[in-house]
Scaffold this motif. Structure first.
Motif, mmCIF file in Angstrom:
data_model
loop_
_atom_site.group_PDB
_atom_site.id
_atom_site.type_symbol
_atom_site.label_atom_id
_atom_site.label_comp_id
_atom_site.label_asym_id
_atom_site.label_seq_id
_atom_site.Cartn_x
_atom_site.Cartn_y
_atom_site.Cartn_z
ATOM 1 N N ALA A 68 -2.467 -0.973 -6.504
ATOM 2 C CA ALA A 68 -3.716 -1.140 -5.770
ATOM 3 C C ALA A 68 -4.252 -2.515 -5.938
ATOM 4 C CB ALA A 68 -4.607 -0.220 -6.651
ATOM 5 N N SER A 69 -4.999 -2.761 -4.613
ATOM 6 C CA SER A 69 -5.400 -4.134 -4.599
ATOM 7 C C SER A 69 -6.906 -4.394 -4.113
ATOM 8 C CB SER A 69 -4.532 -4.981 -3.544
ATOM 9 O OG SER A 69 -5.097 -4.604 -2.228
ATOM 10 N N SER A 70 -7.618 -5.261 -4.409
ATOM 11 C CA SER A 70 -9.044 -5.470 -4.340
ATOM 12 C C SER A 70 -9.220 -7.005 -4.289
ATOM 13 C CB SER A 70 -9.789 -5.217 -5.391
ATOM 14 O OG SER A 70 -9.817 -5.903 -6.728
ATOM 15 N N ALA A 71 -10.262 -7.353 -3.564
ATOM 16 C CA ALA A 71 -10.498 -8.769 -3.028
ATOM 17 C C ALA A 71 -10.704 -9.404 -4.031
ATOM 18 C CB ALA A 71 -12.097 -8.627 -2.092
ATOM 19 N N CYS A 104 5.113 -4.656 -5.183
ATOM 20 C CA CYS A 104 3.803 -4.195 -4.414
ATOM 21 C C CYS A 104 3.322 -5.425 -3.564
ATOM 22 C CB CYS A 104 2.849 -3.869 -5.190
ATOM 23 S SG CYS A 104 1.076 -3.732 -4.836
ATOM 24 N N SER A 105 2.949 -5.349 -2.247
ATOM 25 C CA SER A 105 2.187 -6.295 -1.466
ATOM 26 C C SER A 105 0.763 -5.685 -1.367
ATOM 27 C CB SER A 105 3.038 -6.424 -0.298
ATOM 28 O OG SER A 105 4.184 -7.137 -0.403
ATOM 29 N N PRO A 106 -0.161 -6.433 -1.788
ATOM 30 C CA PRO A 106 -1.651 -6.324 -1.478
ATOM 31 C C PRO A 106 -1.918 -6.307 -0.157
ATOM 32 C CG PRO A 106 -1.372 -8.383 -2.468
ATOM 33 C CD PRO A 106 0.221 -7.903 -2.403
ATOM 34 N N ARG A 107 -3.053 -5.890 0.009
ATOM 35 C CA ARG A 107 -3.542 -6.141 1.404
ATOM 36 C C ARG A 107 -3.924 -7.683 1.737
ATOM 37 N NH1 ARG A 107 -9.419 -3.795 2.641
ATOM 38 N NH2 ARG A 107 -9.799 -5.293 0.788
ATOM 39 N N SER A 108 -4.037 -8.010 2.810
ATOM 40 C CA SER A 108 -4.018 -9.305 3.248
ATOM 41 C C SER A 108 -5.534 -9.905 2.716
ATOM 42 C CB SER A 108 -3.911 -9.506 4.646
ATOM 43 O OG SER A 108 -4.254 -10.766 5.084
ATOM 44 N N GLY A 109 -5.266 -10.898 1.940
ATOM 45 C CA GLY A 109 -6.463 -11.785 1.456
ATOM 46 C C GLY A 109 -7.083 -11.140 0.238
ATOM 47 N N ASP A 110 -6.407 -9.934 -0.285
ATOM 48 C CA ASP A 110 -6.782 -9.472 -1.761
ATOM 49 C C ASP A 110 -6.150 -10.212 -2.913
ATOM 50 O OD1 ASP A 110 -7.182 -5.951 -1.130
ATOM 51 O OD2 ASP A 110 -8.532 -7.567 -0.650
ATOM 52 N N LEU A 111 -6.983 -10.645 -3.873
ATOM 53 C CA LEU A 111 -6.399 -11.654 -4.979
ATOM 54 C C LEU A 111 -5.968 -10.623 -6.071
ATOM 55 C CD1 LEU A 111 -8.739 -14.268 -4.783
ATOM 56 C CD2 LEU A 111 -6.560 -14.222 -3.883
ATOM 57 N N SER A 112 -6.589 -9.517 -6.240
ATOM 58 C CA SER A 112 -6.352 -8.799 -7.503
ATOM 59 C C SER A 112 -5.086 -7.494 -7.222
ATOM 60 C CB SER A 112 -7.339 -7.966 -7.923
ATOM 61 O OG SER A 112 -8.042 -8.770 -9.001
ATOM 62 N N VAL A 113 -4.363 -7.266 -8.207
ATOM 63 C CA VAL A 113 -3.480 -6.319 -8.039
ATOM 64 C C VAL A 113 -3.481 -5.435 -9.234
ATOM 65 C CG1 VAL A 113 -1.024 -5.640 -7.957
ATOM 66 C CG2 VAL A 113 -1.819 -7.367 -6.476
#
Lengths: 114, 112
Positions: A92-95, A23-32
């Motif tokens: 999923a990813s979040s900031a 999984c590659s998170p959204r650019s800038g997101d630190l949480s997976v």
């Protein structure tokens, strides 16, 4: 397009084998986050990583493990696979990892164990 | 421990009819509440969320949900559905940082 990428899209393997989902998170997101979605158990939260460290744990089996690397991508390792592990696995990813996070979901990896 | 119950697994409705998808939760502390939508062969997308403040929250595509603390509910409503609303809808509760609990999902099928 959520900005979260998952590979592979489909995976077919045999019982007893081991697989790795990426999984590659959204650019800038630190949480997976990792989730398992199956017909009999619905959507289950497995585990969360924040900036490389485990933050929260859900219904993750001991045969499963995950990690988040310095570049923030994550891998979910599933070993000694059983027929019942066949499912859709979402990342999923979040900031951030703090309270309230809008999670952006990837398209999922469909795992079939034969 | 938090839990989420979506009371209906399948909701069939005709186009332009109103719909309500029900969600109840249990938690001993304050929570954040979410509705996600999953279209066929796609991942989940956030539809709307309740964090604090006004108990009625709205999405951009006409859905709304009302947080009812006394009844521990967060039902999703739309006054007039479209064929394109056909999807699976998940209610979710976040109690601890990052740890969300999802309901089993409600499949909304809109018929012409």
């Amino acid at each position: 397009d959520s900005g979260v990428t998952q590979t592979p899209k489909h995976l077919i393997t045999a019982t007893g084998q081991r697989v790795t989902l990426r999984c590659s998170p959204r650019s800038g997101d630190l949480s997976v986050y990792w989730y398992q979605q199956s017909l009999d158990q619905g959507l289950q939260f497995l585990i969360q990583y924040y900036n490389g460290e485990e933050r929260a744990k859900g219904n993750i089996l001991e045969r499963f493990s995950a990690q988040q690397f310095p570049d923030l991508h994550s891998e979910l390792n599933l070993s000694s696979l059983e027929l019942g592990d066949s499912a859709l696995y979402f990342c999923a990813s979040s900031a951030s990892g703090t309270k309230y996070n809008e999670q952006f979901f990837g398209p999922g990896t469909r795992l079939t164990v034969l | 421990a938090q839990s989420v119950t979506q009371l209906d697994s399948q909701v069939p409705v005709f186009e332009e009819a109103p719909v309500e998808l029900r969600c109840n939760y249990s938690s001993s502390v304050s929570v954040y509440l979410f509705w996600y939508v999953q279209y066929p062969n796609q991942g989940l997308q956030l539809l709307l969320k309740y964090l604090s403040g006004s108990t009625l929250v709205e999405s951009i595509n006409g859905f709304e949900a009302e947080f009812n603390k006394s009844q521990t509910s967060f039902h999703l409503r739309k006054p007039s559905v479209h064929i394109s609303d056909t999807a699976e809808y998940f209610c979710a509760v976040e109690e601890n940082a990052g740890k969300s609990t999802f309901g089993d999902g409600t499949t909304l099928t809109v018929k012409p």
